[in-house]
Write a protein that holds these residues in place. Structure first.
Motif, mmCIF file in Angstrom:
data_model
loop_
_atom_site.group_PDB
_atom_site.id
_atom_site.type_symbol
_atom_site.label_atom_id
_atom_site.label_comp_id
_atom_site.label_asym_id
_atom_site.label_seq_id
_atom_site.Cartn_x
_atom_site.Cartn_y
_atom_site.Cartn_z
ATOM 1 N N SER A 1 0.861 -1.188 0.000
ATOM 2 C CA SER A 1 0.000 0.000 0.000
ATOM 3 C C SER A 1 0.892 1.231 0.000
ATOM 4 C CB SER A 1 -0.866 0.008 1.262
ATOM 5 O OG SER A 1 -1.617 -1.181 1.343
ATOM 6 N N PRO A 2 0.375 2.363 -0.477
ATOM 7 C CA PRO A 2 1.214 3.561 -0.494
ATOM 8 C C PRO A 2 1.591 3.994 0.923
ATOM 9 C CG PRO A 2 -1.015 4.036 -1.294
ATOM 10 C CD PRO A 2 -0.945 2.577 -1.025
ATOM 11 N N LEU A 3 2.878 3.981 1.200
ATOM 12 C CA LEU A 3 3.375 4.425 2.499
ATOM 13 C C LEU A 3 4.483 5.431 2.258
ATOM 14 C CD1 LEU A 3 3.607 3.400 5.811
ATOM 15 C CD2 LEU A 3 5.894 3.423 4.875
ATOM 16 N N PHE A 4 4.392 6.541 2.961
ATOM 17 C CA PHE A 4 5.403 7.585 2.869
ATOM 18 C C PHE A 4 5.944 7.825 4.265
ATOM 19 C CE2 PHE A 4 2.479 8.118 -0.589
ATOM 20 C CZ PHE A 4 3.256 8.505 -1.667
ATOM 21 N N LEU A 5 7.237 8.147 4.340
ATOM 22 C CA LEU A 5 7.809 8.430 5.646
ATOM 23 C C LEU A 5 8.889 9.497 5.541
ATOM 24 C CD1 LEU A 5 10.910 7.095 6.122
ATOM 25 C CD2 LEU A 5 9.593 5.011 6.031
ATOM 26 N N THR A 6 9.139 10.124 6.657
ATOM 27 C CA THR A 6 10.285 11.021 6.762
ATOM 28 C C THR A 6 10.767 10.991 8.196
ATOM 29 O OG1 THR A 6 11.207 13.154 6.142
ATOM 30 C CG2 THR A 6 9.094 13.195 7.297
ATOM 31 N N VAL A 7 12.000 11.410 8.357
ATOM 32 C CA VAL A 7 12.674 11.387 9.644
ATOM 33 C C VAL A 7 13.185 12.791 9.920
ATOM 34 C CG1 VAL A 7 14.721 10.489 10.830
ATOM 35 C CG2 VAL A 7 13.371 8.976 9.389
ATOM 36 N N GLU A 8 13.020 13.235 11.138
ATOM 37 C CA GLU A 8 13.642 14.489 11.572
ATOM 38 C C GLU A 8 14.629 14.139 12.675
ATOM 39 O OE1 GLU A 8 10.569 17.204 12.756
ATOM 40 O OE2 GLU A 8 9.837 17.453 10.698
ATOM 41 N N VAL A 9 15.808 14.745 12.611
ATOM 42 C CA VAL A 9 16.835 14.492 13.615
ATOM 43 C C VAL A 9 17.137 15.814 14.310
ATOM 44 C CG1 VAL A 9 19.168 13.633 14.046
ATOM 45 C CG2 VAL A 9 17.801 12.628 12.204
ATOM 46 N N GLY A 10 17.036 15.807 15.631
ATOM 47 C CA GLY A 10 17.274 17.012 16.418
ATOM 48 C C GLY A 10 18.752 17.370 16.472
ATOM 49 N N GLU A 11 19.009 18.499 17.064
ATOM 50 C CA GLU A 11 20.380 18.998 17.178
ATOM 51 C C GLU A 11 21.125 18.284 18.305
ATOM 52 O OE1 GLU A 11 21.764 21.259 15.037
ATOM 53 O OE2 GLU A 11 19.884 20.956 13.985
ATOM 54 N N GLY A 12 22.437 18.301 18.189
ATOM 55 C CA GLY A 12 23.291 17.724 19.227
ATOM 56 C C GLY A 12 24.687 17.525 18.675
ATOM 57 N N ASP A 13 25.650 17.473 19.568
ATOM 58 C CA ASP A 13 27.037 17.307 19.139
ATOM 59 C C ASP A 13 27.355 15.863 18.770
ATOM 60 O OD1 ASP A 13 27.577 19.995 19.484
ATOM 61 O OD2 ASP A 13 28.166 19.719 21.587
ATOM 62 N N ARG A 14 26.655 14.933 19.407
ATOM 63 C CA ARG A 14 26.929 13.512 19.162
ATOM 64 C C ARG A 14 25.640 12.814 18.739
ATOM 65 N NH1 ARG A 14 28.675 10.691 24.028
ATOM 66 N NH2 ARG A 14 26.657 11.417 24.699
ATOM 67 N N LEU B 1 9.899 10.238 13.837
ATOM 68 C CA LEU B 1 9.423 9.574 12.624
ATOM 69 C C LEU B 1 8.013 10.045 12.284
ATOM 70 C CD1 LEU B 1 10.370 5.937 13.660
ATOM 71 C CD2 LEU B 1 11.802 7.599 12.501
ATOM 72 N N PHE B 2 7.785 10.194 10.989
ATOM 73 C CA PHE B 2 6.465 10.603 10.502
ATOM 74 C C PHE B 2 6.084 9.697 9.345
ATOM 75 C CE2 PHE B 2 8.709 14.208 12.280
ATOM 76 C CZ PHE B 2 7.813 14.639 13.241
ATOM 77 N N PHE B 3 4.844 9.182 9.399
ATOM 78 C CA PHE B 3 4.369 8.244 8.390
ATOM 79 C C PHE B 3 3.038 8.703 7.823
ATOM 80 C CE2 PHE B 3 6.858 5.751 11.396
ATOM 81 C CZ PHE B 3 7.633 4.947 10.575
ATOM 82 N N ASP B 4 2.798 8.327 6.576
ATOM 83 C CA ASP B 4 1.487 8.521 5.969
ATOM 84 C C ASP B 4 1.122 7.252 5.233
ATOM 85 O OD1 ASP B 4 -0.746 10.474 5.140
ATOM 86 O OD2 ASP B 4 -0.127 9.526 3.262
ATOM 87 N N ALA B 5 0.017 6.645 5.630
ATOM 88 C CA ALA B 5 -0.513 5.458 4.952
ATOM 89 C C ALA B 5 -2.031 5.540 5.041
ATOM 90 C CB ALA B 5 -0.007 4.183 5.624
ATOM 91 N N PRO B 6 -2.714 5.085 3.998
ATOM 92 C CA PRO B 6 -4.178 5.206 3.994
ATOM 93 C C PRO B 6 -4.830 4.317 5.056
ATOM 94 C CG PRO B 6 -3.412 3.954 2.089
ATOM 95 C CD PRO B 6 -2.191 4.445 2.793
ATOM 96 N N PRO B 7 -5.958 4.767 5.594
ATOM 97 C CA PRO B 7 -6.668 3.982 6.609
ATOM 98 C C PRO B 7 -7.059 2.590 6.108
ATOM 99 C CG PRO B 7 -7.649 6.168 6.370
ATOM 100 C CD PRO B 7 -6.613 6.036 5.294
ATOM 101 N N ARG C 1 14.878 2.410 5.245
ATOM 102 C CA ARG C 1 14.781 3.818 4.826
ATOM 103 C C ARG C 1 14.927 4.767 6.015
ATOM 104 N NH1 ARG C 1 12.431 1.432 0.729
ATOM 105 N NH2 ARG C 1 12.493 2.327 -1.355
ATOM 106 N N ILE C 2 14.353 4.386 7.157
ATOM 107 C CA ILE C 2 14.497 5.208 8.363
ATOM 108 C C ILE C 2 15.980 5.339 8.707
ATOM 109 C CG2 ILE C 2 14.135 5.220 10.875
ATOM 110 C CD1 ILE C 2 11.343 3.872 10.221
#
Length: 153
Positions: A58-71, A79-85, A140-141
């Motif tokens: 099924s169509p699944l979309f995702l993206t990842v956001e990474v916060g700030e930090g030195d290490r 994580l953010f996902f979009d998939a139909p109900p 992918r993540i």
């Protein structure tokens, strides 16, 4: 790395699935599907900003956001996902990964063993093609986390 431990939250989810009967596994998957958070406003209607996971049935979309930090250990991953109900299995897999990985550090996410989706005992309950979709989501993540932390490393 095949026997590497899972992060605590993911290990707990894996234990729940592994100890459940096949019908119960499907019920659990449905629960995770229903608990998958909607996309935040900044991504709503903007699937071009997310990556499609073609291996999912099924169509699944995702993206990842990474916060700030030195290490990597200091940089939280979201994580953010979009998939139909109407794709409860795919949404369920996304829900498992969201519940088990969201908020961990980049280092912890990158340390998740690639075979993690095999540790849920779902192979008897869903098709191998569907398991391949979950493996692809995790890959992918991790790739996105590597890409988004490469410049700061």
């Amino acid at each position: 790395m095949a026997n590497a431990p899972l992060p605590a939250a993911l290990a707990e989810i894996a234990d729940d699935f592994s100890s459940a009967s096949n019908p119960m596994k499907l019920d659990l998957l449905l629960e995770f599907s229903e608990e998958l958070p909607p996309l935040p406003e900044r991504y709503a209607g903007r699937l071009d900003q997310l990556e499609r996971v073609d291996e999912c049935q099924s169509p699944l979309f995702l993206t990842v956001e990474v916060g700030e930090g030195d290490r990597l250990e200091d940089r939280p991953v979201h994580l953010f996902f979009d998939a139909p109900p109407e794709a409860p299995t795919t949404r369920g897999f996304a829900g498992i990964l969201h519940e088990g990985l969201d908020g961990l550090s980049a280092a912890e996410v990158l340390d998740v063993p690639d075979d993690a989706p095999m540790r849920f005992g779902l192979a008897e309950a869903v098709s191998p093609l569907r398991i391949r979709g979950m493996v692809a989501m995790l890959a992918r993540i991790k790739r996105q986390v590597r890409a988004k932390t490469a410049t700061a490393a």
